[in-house]
Scaffold this motif. Structure first.
Motif, mmCIF file in Angstrom:
data_model
loop_
_atom_site.group_PDB
_atom_site.id
_atom_site.type_symbol
_atom_site.label_atom_id
_atom_site.label_comp_id
_atom_site.label_asym_id
_atom_site.label_seq_id
_atom_site.Cartn_x
_atom_site.Cartn_y
_atom_site.Cartn_z
ATOM 1 N N GLU A 53 0.822 -1.213 0.000
ATOM 2 C CA GLU A 53 0.000 0.000 0.000
ATOM 3 C C GLU A 53 0.854 1.261 0.000
ATOM 4 O O GLU A 53 0.475 2.286 -0.557
ATOM 5 N N ALA A 54 2.057 1.157 0.583
ATOM 6 C CA ALA A 54 2.960 2.308 0.595
ATOM 7 C C ALA A 54 3.545 2.560 -0.790
ATOM 8 O O ALA A 54 3.661 3.716 -1.222
ATOM 9 N N ILE A 55 3.943 1.493 -1.497
ATOM 10 C CA ILE A 55 4.453 1.660 -2.859
ATOM 11 C C ILE A 55 3.405 2.334 -3.734
ATOM 12 O O ILE A 55 3.688 3.278 -4.467
ATOM 13 N N ALA A 56 2.167 1.834 -3.643
ATOM 14 C CA ALA A 56 1.094 2.347 -4.501
ATOM 15 C C ALA A 56 0.779 3.802 -4.204
ATOM 16 O O ALA A 56 0.705 4.642 -5.111
ATOM 17 N N THR A 57 0.580 4.128 -2.941
ATOM 18 C CA THR A 57 0.158 5.492 -2.605
ATOM 19 C C THR A 57 1.303 6.495 -2.703
ATOM 20 O O THR A 57 1.074 7.659 -3.058
ATOM 21 N N LEU A 93 7.986 13.652 4.480
ATOM 22 C CA LEU A 93 6.745 12.906 4.603
ATOM 23 C C LEU A 93 6.986 11.410 4.708
ATOM 24 O O LEU A 93 7.956 10.888 4.162
ATOM 25 N N TYR A 94 6.064 10.747 5.398
ATOM 26 C CA TYR A 94 5.936 9.295 5.350
ATOM 27 C C TYR A 94 4.437 9.004 5.366
ATOM 28 O O TYR A 94 3.701 9.547 6.210
ATOM 29 N N LEU A 95 3.968 8.152 4.463
ATOM 30 C CA LEU A 95 2.533 8.042 4.198
ATOM 31 C C LEU A 95 1.881 6.773 4.737
ATOM 32 O O LEU A 95 0.696 6.550 4.473
ATOM 33 N N ASP A 96 2.592 5.945 5.509
ATOM 34 C CA ASP A 96 2.059 4.619 5.836
ATOM 35 C C ASP A 96 2.224 4.291 7.323
ATOM 36 O O ASP A 96 2.723 3.236 7.688
ATOM 37 N N ALA A 234 -9.066 -3.296 14.005
ATOM 38 C CA ALA A 234 -8.829 -2.531 12.773
ATOM 39 C C ALA A 234 -8.168 -1.205 13.113
ATOM 40 O O ALA A 234 -8.518 -0.552 14.098
ATOM 41 N N GLU A 235 -7.216 -0.815 12.298
ATOM 42 C CA GLU A 235 -6.454 0.414 12.532
ATOM 43 C C GLU A 235 -6.656 1.400 11.388
ATOM 44 O O GLU A 235 -7.241 1.072 10.359
ATOM 45 N N SER A 236 -6.124 2.584 11.600
ATOM 46 C CA SER A 236 -6.128 3.614 10.569
ATOM 47 C C SER A 236 -4.707 3.827 10.067
ATOM 48 O O SER A 236 -3.748 3.718 10.838
ATOM 49 N N ILE A 237 -4.594 4.112 8.762
ATOM 50 C CA ILE A 237 -3.288 4.437 8.189
ATOM 51 C C ILE A 237 -3.194 5.953 8.057
ATOM 52 O O ILE A 237 -4.048 6.591 7.434
ATOM 53 N N HIS A 238 -2.160 6.521 8.661
ATOM 54 C CA HIS A 238 -1.972 7.968 8.705
ATOM 55 C C HIS A 238 -0.773 8.387 7.856
ATOM 56 O O HIS A 238 0.169 7.619 7.652
ATOM 57 N N SER A 239 -0.803 9.626 7.422
ATOM 58 C CA SER A 239 0.361 10.289 6.850
ATOM 59 C C SER A 239 0.968 11.171 7.934
ATOM 60 O O SER A 239 0.242 11.777 8.725
#
Length: 309
Positions: A53-57, A93-96, A234-239
């Motif tokens: 998901e990190a590669i894609a976003t 930035l870090y997006l994952d 379930a968790e949330s993915i933050h930037s």
């Protein structure tokens, strides 16, 4: 077929210097976002841990920001250096970031030195997973009845990953697996290769996995029930951004804070960036953005006007 490109991680001790050198040029001018020029045209650095998901976003935001006039540098790192780099101001930035549990340790260590730019996905879960043809294995405790069949192995990913920590220190001791099973760690790519091979031969295997992940689109997989909730909710993915990022990049911060993706959007983006354009995920992201103008309008608002991919 999906694959995970695992780049060589920078050592934690060396990351700050490497990123600082790559972020400074033009006779020593600081290019981490602190110049006095208009916001467009500045340099933005993004840390990337090579998870699907990190590669894609990251590829998606790389091309969006390029189209908006920014110079984007993406640096492949491991987990700890990603958080250290943002906290130290060496990367923008870090997006994952998975919260509240998976990256809790890093959040506790560095959270007061970084800026939370909000959650973009809210159904991220950690799992122990088997192929659906393993009909007698439906919950994590069931694994104890199949130790010999599985050669006493749970196939994992990176040793430093939050998924590894949760599996090793919570689920395995909590369900009594630690006396019977070894968690074999290496990389996500190695785990996926072993999963692919086992499924091709219909051999038994149990792996550590997570949602969202394109492996669910490729194989018929079954997440094992977790009756004690030891793999976490379930968790949330933050930037996250370095300290001062919102002030220095208000436009970008606003776009990222307004960013969200549902399962369908994320899975189709992953297919394009990880499969169809495996060798050029940025081009895959461009194709996806060209097919999803409503996403750009929702995320960038009026700033999406004129963007073409």
């Amino acid at each position: 077929m999906y694959s995970r490109k695992r780049m060589t991680g920078l050592a934690a001790a060396g990351m700050s210097g490497v990123l600082l050198l790559s972020a400074c040029g033009n006779g020593g001018e600081d290019l981490t976002g602190g110049s006095d020029s208009e916001e467009g045209g500045q340099d933005i650095s993004i840390a990337l841990i090579a998870w699907e998901e990190a590669i894609a976003t990251t590829a998606m935001w790389e091309v969006i920001l390029q189209e908006k006039g920014y110079n984007v540098d993406v640096t492949d790192v491991d987990v700890a250096p990603a958080f250290q780099g943002v906290a130290n101001g060496d990367v923008d930035l870090y997006l994952d970031t998975w919260l509240p549990a998976t990256h809790e340790q890093y959040w506790n260590d560095y959270g007061d030195q970084i800026e939370d730019l909000g959650s973009w996905y809210d159904n991220a879960i950690l799992t122990l997973t088997v192929p659906t043809y393993m009909e007698d294995v439906n919950s994590i405790p069931d694994l104890l009845d199949h130790v010999d069949e599985l050669d006493g192995r749970i196939v994992g990913i990176d040793p430093g990953a939050g998924l590894t920590e949760t599996t090793q220190n919570s689920a395995m001791p909590g369900y009594g697996l630690d006396d019977e099973f070894e968690l074999v760690t290496s990389s996500g790519a190695a785990m996926l290769a072993e999963l692919d091979s086992a499924i091709a031969d219909e051999d038994p295997i149990v792996v550590t996995l997570w949602r969202p992940h394109p492996a669910y689109a490729e194989h018929d997989l079954k997440d094992l029930e977790d009756p004690e909730g030891l793999m976490g909710e379930a968790e949330s993915i933050h930037s996250i951004g370095r300290e001062g990022f919102k002030d220095e990049f208000p436009d970008v911060a606003g776009w990222i804070e307004g960013w969200s993706m549902d399962d369908d959007e994320l899975s189709t983006l992953e297919v394009l960036t990880l499969d169809e354009y495996e060798d050029d995920p940025q081009e895959g992201a461009r194709v996806w953005l060209s097919e999803n103008p409503e996403f750009l309008e929702r995320t960038l608002g009026d700033d999406a006007e004129g963007l073409e991919f």
